[in-house]
Motif scaffolding. Structure first.
Motif, mmCIF file in Angstrom:
data_model
loop_
_atom_site.group_PDB
_atom_site.id
_atom_site.type_symbol
_atom_site.label_atom_id
_atom_site.label_comp_id
_atom_site.label_asym_id
_atom_site.label_seq_id
_atom_site.Cartn_x
_atom_site.Cartn_y
_atom_site.Cartn_z
ATOM 1 N N SER A 1 42.540 47.171 32.964
ATOM 2 C CA SER A 1 41.764 48.265 33.545
ATOM 3 C C SER A 1 41.985 49.580 32.813
ATOM 4 O O SER A 1 41.138 50.471 32.841
ATOM 5 N N ASN A 2 43.092 49.693 32.148
ATOM 6 C CA ASN A 2 43.401 50.924 31.415
ATOM 7 C C ASN A 2 43.245 50.749 29.908
ATOM 8 O O ASN A 2 43.686 51.623 29.142
ATOM 9 N N THR A 3 42.613 49.644 29.506
ATOM 10 C CA THR A 3 42.351 49.339 28.077
ATOM 11 C C THR A 3 43.584 49.599 27.220
ATOM 12 O O THR A 3 43.563 50.360 26.246
ATOM 13 N N ILE A 4 44.674 48.973 27.614
ATOM 14 C CA ILE A 4 45.935 49.118 26.874
ATOM 15 C C ILE A 4 45.912 48.184 25.677
ATOM 16 O O ILE A 4 45.536 47.006 25.767
ATOM 17 N N ASN A 5 46.345 48.706 24.516
ATOM 18 C CA ASN A 5 46.446 47.895 23.303
ATOM 19 C C ASN A 5 47.750 47.106 23.350
ATOM 20 O O ASN A 5 48.825 47.657 23.133
ATOM 21 N N LYS A 6 47.643 45.787 23.614
ATOM 22 C CA LYS A 6 48.837 44.975 23.758
ATOM 23 C C LYS A 6 49.290 44.311 22.474
ATOM 24 O O LYS A 6 50.178 43.464 22.487
ATOM 25 N N GLU A 7 48.668 44.723 21.325
ATOM 26 C CA GLU A 7 49.201 44.207 20.058
ATOM 27 C C GLU A 7 50.622 44.729 19.829
ATOM 28 O O GLU A 7 51.406 44.100 19.113
ATOM 29 N N LEU A 8 50.918 45.867 20.455
ATOM 30 C CA LEU A 8 52.284 46.411 20.436
ATOM 31 C C LEU A 8 52.829 46.321 21.856
ATOM 32 O O LEU A 8 52.288 46.925 22.780
ATOM 33 N N LEU A 9 53.902 45.558 22.039
ATOM 34 C CA LEU A 9 54.430 45.306 23.387
ATOM 35 C C LEU A 9 54.873 46.582 24.107
ATOM 36 O O LEU A 9 54.903 46.635 25.325
ATOM 37 N N LEU A 10 55.173 47.613 23.344
ATOM 38 C CA LEU A 10 55.638 48.847 23.960
ATOM 39 C C LEU A 10 54.564 49.499 24.828
ATOM 40 O O LEU A 10 54.859 50.192 25.789
ATOM 41 N N ASN A 11 53.318 49.266 24.475
ATOM 42 C CA ASN A 11 52.220 49.899 25.202
ATOM 43 C C ASN A 11 52.056 49.297 26.598
ATOM 44 O O ASN A 11 52.225 48.102 26.802
ATOM 45 N N GLY A 12 51.664 50.144 27.537
ATOM 46 C CA GLY A 12 51.364 49.671 28.883
ATOM 47 C C GLY A 12 52.588 49.196 29.652
ATOM 48 O O GLY A 12 53.721 49.576 29.368
ATOM 49 N N ARG A 13 52.273 48.369 30.616
ATOM 50 C CA ARG A 13 53.350 47.822 31.465
ATOM 51 C C ARG A 13 53.777 46.465 30.930
ATOM 52 O O ARG A 13 52.954 45.654 30.484
ATOM 53 N N ASN A 14 55.110 46.199 31.021
ATOM 54 C CA ASN A 14 55.648 44.956 30.476
ATOM 55 C C ASN A 14 56.834 44.474 31.309
ATOM 56 O O ASN A 14 57.474 45.266 32.000
#
Length: 427
Positions: free
Chosen positions: A326-339
Motif C-alpha cells: 500500500s505504501n509502494t515500498i521498494n523491497k529490493e533492499l530489505l532495509l526499506n519498509g517493514r520487515n
C-alpha cells in the motif's frame, strides 16, 4: 494453769530433744565443749538423713502422680511438665521447709553456725524458686511451640528475657540476704552502677528489643529461607532466641548471627516466594550482534515450519506485505519498509515456547524481553515463574528451558556470545 503446764512440758521435751546426745555424752564423762560439738554434728546428720529420705519419698510420689495424671490426660501440657522436671523441683520444697524448721534446734548452742546455715537455706530457697520457674517456663515454651499458629514465633526470646530478669532478681536477693541488707536498699545502691550494668547486658538488651521488633513486624519466622550476605548465611532459620539467630545453610552448615542484626542490617527473606504460586526464572541469553539481520521472504517461509510460530509468521507476513504494498515500498533492499528480523522472531518463539511449557505458571508473568546491548552481545531475558518451587525441580526446569533455547538458536541464524578460547588464538 493447765495450759501453762502443757506449754512447759512441750518446752521441756524440746530441750530434751535438743540436748539428747549432749546429755548422753555428759553421762559418759565427755567434756562439755566436745559434747556440744558432737551433739550438733549428730543432730545435723540426723536432720540431713531425714531431709534426704523425705526428698526421695516426695520425688517418687510426685513423679508417680504426675506420670499417672499425664497418661490419663489428652493434652500434651502435662507430659511436658514431666519432661521438664517440674515435679522433681517441686518435691524439694518439703525437705527445704523441714530443714528450715529444725535448723534452730540443730545449732541451738552455736548461734553463729545457725545464722550461716539459715542464710544458706534461704539462698537455696531462691535458687529452688528459680529452678521451678525455669521448668514451668520451658514447659510453656515447648507447649506454645507445638501450636500451629505459634510454632514459627520467637518464643525462646521471651522466655530467655523473663529468666534473665528472674536470675538477676534472684542474684540480688541472695546478695542482700548474705550481706544482711534490705532488698530495696540493695537495689537503690545498684542504681549508681546502672551504667556498668547496661554495658554488661548491652547485647542482651539489643537482642530483646530486636526480638520484639522481629515478632511484631513479622520480619522473620522459624522455617523462613533468608539470605544474609554480610554473614555468609543462605538457608532456613532453625532457631531465634534472645541473642542469636541460627540459620542452617543449604550445605548443612550452621551460621549464627546476632538477633539485633535483623533490624540493623539488610537481608533477604524468601517467604514471599515460598507463599506465592511460583518461583521466578530470570536469566538472559547473550546473542552475538553480528548475527542479527532482516529476514527475506524465503527465510520467513522456511521458519514457518516451526510449529510454535507458524500462525504468528503467517499473520505478521500478511500485515507487513499489505503495508509495504500500500505504501509502494521498494523491497529490493530489505532495509526499506517493514520487515521481520531473526532476533525478533526468535523472541516471539521464546514467548510461545514458555506459554506452552507445562512447568511454567500461566497465571503469572511470562515475558521474553530484549535488554540494552552490552559488550557481550544483546541480552534476551526470560522472565517467568515455574509452578514447582522446590529448589531441585526449579533448577531442572530452568536448565531444561535454556537447553532447548540454546539448541534452537542456529535455526534462526543466531549464536550465543562467548569469549574465544586459547585454541582460537593459537590458530
Amino acid at each position: 494453769m493447765i495450759q501453762e503446764l502443757e506449754t512447759s512440758k512441750v518446752v521441756s521435751e524440746s530441750i530434751d530433744f535438743k540436748h539428747l546426745i549432749y546429755d548422753r555424752l555428759i553421762g559418759l564423762n565427755v567434756s562439755e565443749s566436745i559434747a556440744e560439738y558432737l551433739n550438733m554434728f549428730g543432730l545435723l546428720f540426723a536432720l540431713l538423713m531425714v531431709v534426704f529420705i523425705v526428698d526421695f519419698i516426695t520425688r517418687r510420689l510426685l513423679l508417680k502422680a504426675f506420670n499417672k495424671f499425664a497418661s490419663a490426660s489428652k493434652t500434651n501440657f502435662d507430659d511436658l511438665l514431666v519432661d521438664n522436671k517440674v515435679s522433681r523441683n517441686i518435691a524439694h520444697i518439703i525437705p527445704l521447709l523441714i530443714a528450715m524448721k529444725f535448723t534452730p534446734t540443730v545449732f541451738g548452742d552455736f548461734p553463729n553456725f545457725d545464722g550461716v546455715f539459715e542464710k544458706g537455706l534461704q539462698v537455696f530457697a531462691i535458687v529452688l524458686t528459680l529452678w521451678i520457674v525455669r521448668s514451668l517456663l520451658n514447659t510453656v515454651k515447648d507447649y506454645l511451640k507445638i501450636l500451629p499458629r505459634l510454632k514459627d514465633k520467637p518464643i525462646d526470646s521471651y522466655t530467655q528475657v523473663f529468666m534473665i530478669f528472674a536470675w538477676v532478681a534472684g542474684f540480688m536477693s541472695a546478695i542482700a540476704i548474705i550481706t544482711d541488707t534490705p532488698f530495696w536498699s540493695f537495689i537503690t545502691a545498684l542504681g549508681a552502677a546502672s551504667a556498668v550494668i547496661i554495658l554488661v547486658f548491652k547485647d542482651t538488651i539489643l537482642g530483646f528489643v530486636a526480638s520484639i521488633q522481629v515478632s511484631i513486624n513479622d520480619m522473620v519466622r522459624i522455617g523462613d529461607w533468608i539470605t544474609f550476605e554480610k554473614y555468609g548465611a543462605d538457608g532456613d532459620v532453625i532457631e531465634i532466641n534472645l541473642s542469636t539467630v541460627k540459620i542452617q545453610n543449604f550445605d548443612k552448615t550452621i551460621t549464627t548471627i546476632p538477633t539485633y542484626a535483623l533490624i540493623s542490617d539488610s537481608f533477604k527473606n524468601w517467604r514471599g516466594m515460598t507463599n506465592s504460586e511460583g518461583r521466578r526464572i530470570k536469566r538472559a541469553l547473550y546473542i552475538k550482534q553480528e548475527g542479527v539481520k532482516y529476514l527475506s521472504e524465503d527465510e520467513v517461509n522456511k521458519l514457518k515450519d516451526i510449529q510454535l510460530i507458524t500462525s504468528y509468521l503467517e499473520t505478521r507476513q500478511e500485515d507487513i506485505n499489505s503495508y509495504n504494498t500500500s505504501n509502494t515500498i521498494n523491497k529490493e533492499l530489505l532495509l526499506n519498509g517493514r520487515n521481520l528480523t531473526n532476533i525478533g522472531v526468535f523472541r516471539k518463539y521464546i514467548d510461545s515456547y514458555l506459554k506452552q511449557h507445562s512447568a511454567i505458571n500461566k497465571d503469572m508473568m511470562i515475558m521474553a524481553r530484549q535488554l540494552a546491548p552490552t559488550t557481550q552481545g544483546i541480552p534476551l531475558e526470560i522472565y517467568a515463574f515455574s509452578s514447582d518451587k522446590r529448589w531441585e525441580n526449579y533448577e531442572y526446569i530452568m536448565s531444561d528451558i535454556f537447553d532447548h533455547l540454546i539448541a534452537a538458536l542456529p535455526y534462526f541464524d543466531l549464536e550465543v556470545f562467548e569469549l574465544p578460547s586459547s585454541g582460537k588464538f593459537i590458530q
